[in-house]
Design a protein around this motif. Structure first.
Motif, PDB file in Angstrom:
ATOM      1  N   THR A   1      -3.452   0.883  -9.063  1.00  0.00           N
ATOM      2  CA  THR A   1      -3.878  -0.497  -8.280  1.00  0.00           C
ATOM      3  C   THR A   1      -5.050  -1.462  -8.845  1.00  0.00           C
ATOM      4  O   THR A   1      -5.364  -1.274  -9.971  1.00  0.00           O
ATOM      5  CB  THR A   1      -5.206  -0.103  -7.156  1.00  0.00           C
TER       6      THR A   1
ATOM      7  N   LEU B   1       0.847  -1.377  -0.029  1.00  0.00           N
ATOM      8  CA  LEU B   1       0.366   0.182   0.134  1.00  0.00           C
ATOM      9  C   LEU B   1       1.041   1.296  -0.098  1.00  0.00           C
ATOM     10  O   LEU B   1       1.898   1.214   0.636  1.00  0.00           O
ATOM     11  CB  LEU B   1      -1.052  -0.340   1.482  1.00  0.00           C
TER      12      LEU B   1
ATOM     13  N   GLN C   1      -0.024  -7.494  -5.132  1.00  0.00           N
ATOM     14  CA  GLN C   1      -1.158  -6.799  -4.802  1.00  0.00           C
ATOM     15  C   GLN C   1      -0.688  -5.317  -4.267  1.00  0.00           C
ATOM     16  O   GLN C   1       0.258  -5.350  -3.224  1.00  0.00           O
ATOM     17  CB  GLN C   1      -1.303  -6.778  -3.797  1.00  0.00           C
TER      18      GLN C   1
ATOM     19  N   THR D   1      -1.232  -1.136  -4.186  1.00  0.00           N
ATOM     20  CA  THR D   1      -2.582  -0.745  -3.679  1.00  0.00           C
ATOM     21  C   THR D   1      -2.233   0.927  -3.584  1.00  0.00           C
ATOM     22  O   THR D   1      -1.605   1.121  -2.711  1.00  0.00           O
ATOM     23  CB  THR D   1      -3.389  -1.252  -2.454  1.00  0.00           C
ATOM     24  N   VAL D   2      -3.310   1.893  -4.117  1.00  0.00           N
ATOM     25  CA  VAL D   2      -2.225   3.301  -4.136  1.00  0.00           C
ATOM     26  C   VAL D   2      -3.744   4.339  -3.498  1.00  0.00           C
ATOM     27  O   VAL D   2      -4.491   4.069  -4.472  1.00  0.00           O
ATOM     28  CB  VAL D   2      -2.012   3.716  -5.847  1.00  0.00           C
ATOM     29  N   SER D   3      -3.034   4.409  -2.184  1.00  0.00           N
ATOM     30  CA  SER D   3      -4.671   5.510  -2.124  1.00  0.00           C
ATOM     31  C   SER D   3      -4.625   7.246  -2.650  1.00  0.00           C
ATOM     32  O   SER D   3      -3.458   7.159  -2.919  1.00  0.00           O
ATOM     33  CB  SER D   3      -4.205   5.578  -0.297  1.00  0.00           C
TER      34      SER D   3
ATOM     35  N   PRO E   1      -3.563   6.295  -7.976  1.00  0.00           N
ATOM     36  CA  PRO E   1      -4.947   5.390  -7.950  1.00  0.00           C
ATOM     37  C   PRO E   1      -5.087   4.388  -9.152  1.00  0.00           C
ATOM     38  O   PRO E   1      -5.588   3.134  -8.694  1.00  0.00           O
ATOM     39  CB  PRO E   1      -5.988   6.306  -7.700  1.00  0.00           C
TER      40      PRO E   1
END
Length: 123
Positions: free
Chosen positions: A90, A11, A118, A120-122, A87
């Motif tokens: 992701t 993340l 995985q 994930t880019v917030s 994002p």
């Protein structure tokens, strides 16, 4: 045959960086090309980058200038340095390999795949 294991996902915030690694084992004495693909939920698996044995590289337009693929043939490892993450990056990222001298952009050209990692880019 060659077995592939990805690592390095996680993340990260928008604008951050990650480095993915893919270690190959098994029949690695022959020349092979390697590629990275990604699959977001509900979408098809898409090409990200590929590199041939001579280190010629190819990129999807969406990642050009932000991602860099490289390989260390002595370590049988390919890397994907991902900078300025967004994002929309992701997805589950998959490493792929195919024996031969050419690096392909089509997933169906690759016979060997890793299990995926995985990213994930917030926002």
């Amino acid at each position: 045959q060659v077995q592939l294991v990805e690592s390095g996902g996680g993340l990260v915030q928008t604008g951050g960086s990650l480095r993915l690694s893919c270690a190959a084992s098994g029949r690695t004495d022959s020349r092979y090309a390697m590629g990275w693909f990604r699959q977001a939920p509900g979408k098809e698996r898409r090409f990200v980058a590929s590199i041939n044995w001579s280190r010629s590289t190819y990129y999807a337009d969406s990642v050009k200038g932000r991602f860099t693929i490289s390989r260390d043939n002595a370590k049988n490892t390919v890397y994907l340095q991902m900078n300025s993450l967004k994002p929309e990056d992701t997805a589950v990222y998959y490493c792929a390999a195919e024996y031969g001298l050419s690096a392909w952009t089509q997933a169906e050209r690759y016979d060997y795949w890793g299990q995926g990692t995985q990213v994930t880019v917030s926002s």
